[in-house]
Design a protein around this motif. Sequence first.
Motif, mmCIF file in Angstrom:
data_model
loop_
_atom_site.group_PDB
_atom_site.id
_atom_site.type_symbol
_atom_site.label_atom_id
_atom_site.label_comp_id
_atom_site.label_asym_id
_atom_site.label_seq_id
_atom_site.Cartn_x
_atom_site.Cartn_y
_atom_site.Cartn_z
ATOM 1 N N GLU A 56 -18.269 32.656 3.471
ATOM 2 C CA GLU A 56 -16.975 33.130 2.983
ATOM 3 C C GLU A 56 -16.991 33.283 1.467
ATOM 4 O OE1 GLU A 56 -12.893 34.256 3.555
ATOM 5 O OE2 GLU A 56 -14.490 33.906 5.027
ATOM 6 N N VAL A 57 -17.542 32.277 0.773
ATOM 7 C CA VAL A 57 -17.617 32.333 -0.691
ATOM 8 C C VAL A 57 -18.726 31.387 -1.155
ATOM 9 C CG1 VAL A 57 -15.852 30.527 -0.972
ATOM 10 C CG2 VAL A 57 -16.271 32.138 -2.822
ATOM 11 N N PRO A 58 -19.528 31.794 -2.144
ATOM 12 C CA PRO A 58 -20.584 30.909 -2.652
ATOM 13 C C PRO A 58 -19.988 29.740 -3.429
ATOM 14 C CG PRO A 58 -20.478 32.906 -3.956
ATOM 15 C CD PRO A 58 -19.550 33.117 -2.803
ATOM 16 N N PRO A 59 -20.787 28.699 -3.672
ATOM 17 C CA PRO A 59 -20.249 27.533 -4.383
ATOM 18 C C PRO A 59 -20.047 27.830 -5.856
ATOM 19 C CG PRO A 59 -22.594 27.262 -4.032
ATOM 20 C CD PRO A 59 -22.202 28.511 -3.292
ATOM 21 N N PRO A 60 -19.082 27.163 -6.498
ATOM 22 C CA PRO A 60 -18.836 27.351 -7.935
ATOM 23 C C PRO A 60 -19.678 26.407 -8.785
ATOM 24 C CG PRO A 60 -17.128 25.982 -7.018
ATOM 25 C CD PRO A 60 -18.050 26.312 -5.873
ATOM 26 N N PHE A 61 -20.818 25.974 -8.265
ATOM 27 C CA PHE A 61 -21.687 25.018 -8.957
ATOM 28 C C PHE A 61 -23.130 25.303 -8.548
ATOM 29 C CE2 PHE A 61 -19.707 23.014 -5.192
ATOM 30 C CZ PHE A 61 -20.816 22.932 -4.369
ATOM 31 N N ASP A 62 -24.054 24.644 -9.212
ATOM 32 C CA ASP A 62 -25.467 24.749 -8.865
ATOM 33 C C ASP A 62 -25.741 23.848 -7.666
ATOM 34 O OD1 ASP A 62 -28.208 24.730 -8.647
ATOM 35 O OD2 ASP A 62 -28.598 24.072 -10.708
ATOM 36 N N PRO A 63 -26.045 24.417 -6.487
ATOM 37 C CA PRO A 63 -26.231 23.576 -5.303
ATOM 38 C C PRO A 63 -27.476 22.695 -5.355
ATOM 39 C CG PRO A 63 -26.749 25.863 -4.810
ATOM 40 C CD PRO A 63 -26.149 25.844 -6.171
ATOM 41 N N ALA A 64 -28.350 22.926 -6.316
ATOM 42 C CA ALA A 64 -29.480 22.017 -6.487
ATOM 43 C C ALA A 64 -29.030 20.685 -7.078
ATOM 44 C CB ALA A 64 -30.537 22.656 -7.385
ATOM 45 N N ARG A 65 -27.872 20.687 -7.744
ATOM 46 C CA ARG A 65 -27.377 19.479 -8.412
ATOM 47 C C ARG A 65 -26.126 18.890 -7.752
ATOM 48 N NH1 ARG A 65 -28.403 19.587 -14.624
ATOM 49 N NH2 ARG A 65 -30.295 20.832 -14.777
ATOM 50 N N HIS A 66 -25.276 19.728 -7.228
ATOM 51 C CA HIS A 66 -24.000 19.277 -6.671
ATOM 52 C C HIS A 66 -23.814 19.803 -5.252
ATOM 53 C CE1 HIS A 66 -23.202 18.995 -11.061
ATOM 54 N NE2 HIS A 66 -22.458 17.961 -10.703
ATOM 55 N N ARG A 67 -22.851 19.216 -4.572
ATOM 56 C CA ARG A 67 -22.386 19.735 -3.286
ATOM 57 C C ARG A 67 -20.890 19.496 -3.180
ATOM 58 N NH1 ARG A 67 -21.206 15.586 0.201
ATOM 59 N NH2 ARG A 67 -22.344 13.615 -0.001
ATOM 60 N N PHE A 68 -20.257 20.179 -2.240
ATOM 61 C CA PHE A 68 -18.855 19.897 -1.969
ATOM 62 C C PHE A 68 -18.726 18.492 -1.379
ATOM 63 C CE2 PHE A 68 -18.399 24.650 -1.624
ATOM 64 C CZ PHE A 68 -17.440 24.786 -2.620
ATOM 65 N N ASN A 69 -17.629 17.819 -1.711
ATOM 66 C CA ASN A 69 -17.342 16.507 -1.136
ATOM 67 C C ASN A 69 -15.839 16.280 -1.110
ATOM 68 O OD1 ASN A 69 -18.635 13.828 -0.296
ATOM 69 N ND2 ASN A 69 -17.044 13.162 -1.714
ATOM 70 N N GLU A 70 -15.325 15.910 0.042
ATOM 71 C CA GLU A 70 -13.910 15.588 0.245
ATOM 72 C C GLU A 70 -13.036 16.837 0.188
ATOM 73 O OE1 GLU A 70 -10.632 12.629 0.623
ATOM 74 O OE2 GLU A 70 -12.762 12.682 1.078
ATOM 75 N N GLY A 71 -12.237 17.022 1.210
ATOM 76 C CA GLY A 71 -11.316 18.143 1.233
ATOM 77 C C GLY A 71 -10.094 17.810 2.062
ATOM 78 N N ALA A 72 -9.012 18.495 1.781
ATOM 79 C CA ALA A 72 -7.762 18.271 2.511
ATOM 80 C C ALA A 72 -6.850 19.477 2.326
ATOM 81 C CB ALA A 72 -7.055 17.007 2.007
ATOM 82 N N CYS A 73 -6.031 19.737 3.355
ATOM 83 C CA CYS A 73 -5.062 20.833 3.299
ATOM 84 C C CYS A 73 -3.672 20.301 2.990
ATOM 85 C CB CYS A 73 -5.002 21.569 4.644
ATOM 86 S SG CYS A 73 -6.409 22.633 4.980
ATOM 87 N N ASP A 74 -2.904 21.066 2.215
ATOM 88 C CA ASP A 74 -1.490 20.736 2.069
ATOM 89 C C ASP A 74 -0.703 21.449 3.173
ATOM 90 O OD1 ASP A 74 -1.041 23.383 1.294
ATOM 91 O OD2 ASP A 74 -0.696 22.920 -0.814
#
Length: 295
Positions: A88-106
């Motif tokens: 859907e969309v690429p990450p806004p960070f360097d995936p070699a260093r970071h990853r997504f963590n924790e998410g929630a919907c309002d």
Amino acid sequence: MDIELVLDAHAIIAESPTWVAEENAVYWIDVKAPALHRLDLATRVDREWRLASDVGAFALIAGRHEALVALRHGLFRLDLATGALVLEVPPPFDPARHRFNEGACDSTGRFWVGTMFDPMPDVECNPERSGMSSFTLSGGLRPEPDAAELHNGMAWSRDEATFYLSHSQQQAVFAFPYDRVHGSLGSRRAFVTIPAELGLPDGAAVDAAGGYWCALHGSGRLHRYRPDGTLDREIMLPVSQPTMCAFVGADLDMMMVTTASDKLSPRQLAEQPHAGGLFCFRPSVRGIPRHYQLK
């Protein structure tokens, strides 16, 4: 406290338990397997969707048999019928260093997702912060004004006027004024500071009385804090690495806790044979519904 082992999953890092009332089921992830799961509470049958890279969070897409999964290499649509993944969309960070963590919907269907400094095995670099984002199907990915080495503990107050977020590596939980209509954060204030010996503040839930429940990763306990930030209750668990808690059941009167086996020594695993399992107990207070539908 009577704590039941609901699923002896032996997950590496079980996370994000999410109650879906119309299915009588709890969706959850194993971050490092990586996989999305669906546990039927009546039958205790657990279904698994294998994923392409570390998964940090997910949401179910309203009106579709799909989920949005936050993988190391971007936000992907997951077809729950076929298991197919579409970026859907690429990450806004360097995936070699970071990853997504924790998410929630309002309640409006906006998906908030944080990040974690978690370099790939062959990457050497110093710890660094990365930003938080929000996402909608119509607006895409939007950067938000917060950065941390490890985002966790996302939850809203019952009136959705307050958004809670922890910076786990800093042992801190913050509270932000929240504008639900515009999906925007105000200036944060310190809510709770966790002593290092009690572990890292991890995933969280809010109950109907306004209490903030926080899983303390590393010390095998849950804390409940009153809305003013004072400690109200402590629940000891049979494993040392709880990752998140969530209210489940038709009356939202049960609490489910996901746990991890990651990085435990052979001795610790022998002492905690159910590490990585899903546990449940009755906390004597009801929860508020946790929104999970992306729009």
